[in-house]
Design an enzyme around this catalytic site. Structure first.
Site, PDB file in Angstrom:
ATOM      1  N   GLU A  61      -6.001  -5.182 -11.624  1.00 40.32           N
ATOM      2  CA  GLU A  61      -6.561  -5.683 -12.131  1.00 40.32           C
ATOM      3  C   GLU A  61      -6.545  -6.309 -13.152  1.00 40.32           C
ATOM      4  O   GLU A  61      -5.951  -5.739 -13.557  1.00 40.32           O
ATOM      5  CB  GLU A  61      -8.290  -5.116 -11.609  1.00 40.32           C
ATOM      6  CG  GLU A  61      -8.891  -3.960 -10.606  1.00 40.32           C
ATOM      7  CD  GLU A  61      -8.583  -2.083 -10.299  1.00 40.32           C
ATOM      8  OE1 GLU A  61      -9.115  -1.836  -9.446  1.00 40.32           O
ATOM      9  OE2 GLU A  61      -8.059  -2.294 -10.853  1.00 40.32           O
ATOM     10  N   THR A  62      -7.560  -7.836 -12.962  1.00 41.85           N
ATOM     11  CA  THR A  62      -7.323  -8.834 -13.588  1.00 41.85           C
ATOM     12  C   THR A  62      -8.545  -8.609 -14.123  1.00 41.85           C
ATOM     13  O   THR A  62      -9.952  -8.813 -12.869  1.00 41.85           O
ATOM     14  CB  THR A  62      -6.532  -9.995 -13.136  1.00 41.85           C
ATOM     15  OG1 THR A  62      -5.690  -9.299 -13.367  1.00 41.85           O
ATOM     16  CG2 THR A  62      -6.577 -10.966 -14.576  1.00 41.85           C
TER      17      THR A  62
END
Length: 276
Positions: free
Chosen positions: A46-47
Site C-alpha cells: 500500500e501507498t
C-alpha cells in the site's frame, strides 16, 4: 512541487522486518491517476496520501492505494500514516486520532503503540461452497483441511479460512494464478505457551499483493470472528510474514465495551520529499 514523504515500517520491532507503507503528505493537489501511478511505482502493498479532511470531526483524510487500485480501508497503512502524520507535527483535535477514509471515520489511540479500532464488517457470515472450492484450489489443499471459514470483509475484501494449526498455515505454497479475485486470509493456532497465539497469512495477488507481510485489516476481521466465537481470548498476539522472512506482530486487545483494538509498532525508515 516536491511533497514531504515518509516510508514507515509497521507491525515489527525489528528493523525492516515489518510491512512498509509509503506515505505522501499534503497530497490535496494530486489527482487519482497521479496517486495510482505512484502506488504502482512504489510496488509496495500500500501507498497512502494524507489530505485535508472533509469531515469536521476528522484530523486528516487518507486515501489508500495498492498497485492494483484503491482500498476503502487497510490496517497497516492506517497505523503507518497516523505515525507519519504525528511525526510531521499533527495534533489530534481530541484524545484520540480520528482518520477519515473510504469506510468513514476510524479511531486510533496511542498507548505503548498505535492501535486502531476495528471497523464494522461490511460482509460476514459463512463462505459458499463454490468459493471454498476456489480457495482450496488456490491454496493447494483439500477442502477437508479447512477447519472453519468466514467472510471478514471490513472494506478490504477479505475472506478467511482456519486450518488445523500454525504449521499447516506456514506449509502453504499457493497457486497465485488461481485466486480469481478473492483476497484470502489464512489462520492457524500456535501451541499453548507460544509467543504468538495465531499465525496469519494474507494473499491478494489480483491487486498486486501475492503475499502481504502483515495485514491490519485482515487481523481486525479475524479478531472479530475468532474472539467472538471463543477460539481466541479477548487479547492476543498474531504473527504474520514468517513464511516470507518478516517478523510481523499484531497486538489485539478488546475493551470492556467490546471495542477491538488492532495495534503494532511503527518506525520511519525513509524520510524526504517526492516529486510527482
Amino acid at each position: 512541487m516536491p511533497l514531504p514523504f515518509r516510508q514507515v515500517d509497521v507491525f515489527s520491532t525489528q528493523p525492516l522486518r515489518g510491512n512498509p507503507v509509503a506515505v505522501v503528505h499534503d497530497a490535496d493537489g494530486l489527482d487519482d491517476e497521479q496517486m495510482a501511478a505512484f502506488a504502482r511505482w512504489t510496488n509496495l502493498s500500500e501507498t497512502t496520501f494524507l489530505l485535508r479532511p472533509t469531515s469536521a470531526e476528522a484530523d486528516y483524510r487518507l486515501r489508500i492505494f495498492t498497485p492494483g487500485g484503491e482500498l476503502a480501508f487497510a490496517g497497516h497503512p492506517t497505523l503507518g500514516s497516523a505515525h507519519a502524520w504525528l511525526q510531521a507535527g499533527g495534533v489530534p483535535r481530541g484524545e484520540q486520532v480520528l482518520q477519515e477514509c473510504g469506510v468513514g471515520l476510524v479511531r486510533l489511540r496511542l498507548t505503548d503503540r498505535l492501535a486502531f479500532a476495528a471497523p464494522p464488517l461490511i460482509r460476514s457470515g459463512l463462505v459458499e461452497d463454490a468459493d471454498l472450492d476456489r480457495i482450496a484450489t488456490a491454496l493447494r489443499i483439500d477442502r477437508s483441511d479447512v477447519v472453519d471459514s468466514q467472510w471478514v470483509d471490513n472494506g478490504a475484501g477479505w475472506v478467511a479460512v482456519r486450518l488445523r494449526d500454525a504449521a499447516a498455515v506456514l506449509a502453504l505454497e499457493p497457486d497465485f494464478g488461481a485466486f480469481h479475485g478473492l483476497d484470502v486470509g489464512v489462520a492457524g493456532l500456535h501451541p499453548d505457551g507460544s509467543e504468538a497465539q495465531l499465525e496469519v497469512r494474507g494473499f491478494a495477488p489480483d491487486v498486486g499483493i501475492p503475499e502481504d507481510p502483515a495485514t491490519g485489516s485482515l487481523n481486525a476481521g479475524l479478531a472479530q470472528w475468532l474472539t467472538e466465537s471463543g477460539i481466541l481470548p479477548p487479547s492476543y498476539v498474531a504473527a504474520q510474514g514468517t513464511a516470507i522472512g518478516r517478523a510481523g506482530r499484531v497486538h489485539v486487545d478488546t475493551d470492556d465495551d467490546g471495542t477491538i483494538w488492532v495495534g503494532g509498532d511503527t518506525s520511519t525508515t525513509i524520510s524526504g520529499s517526492v516529486s510527482l
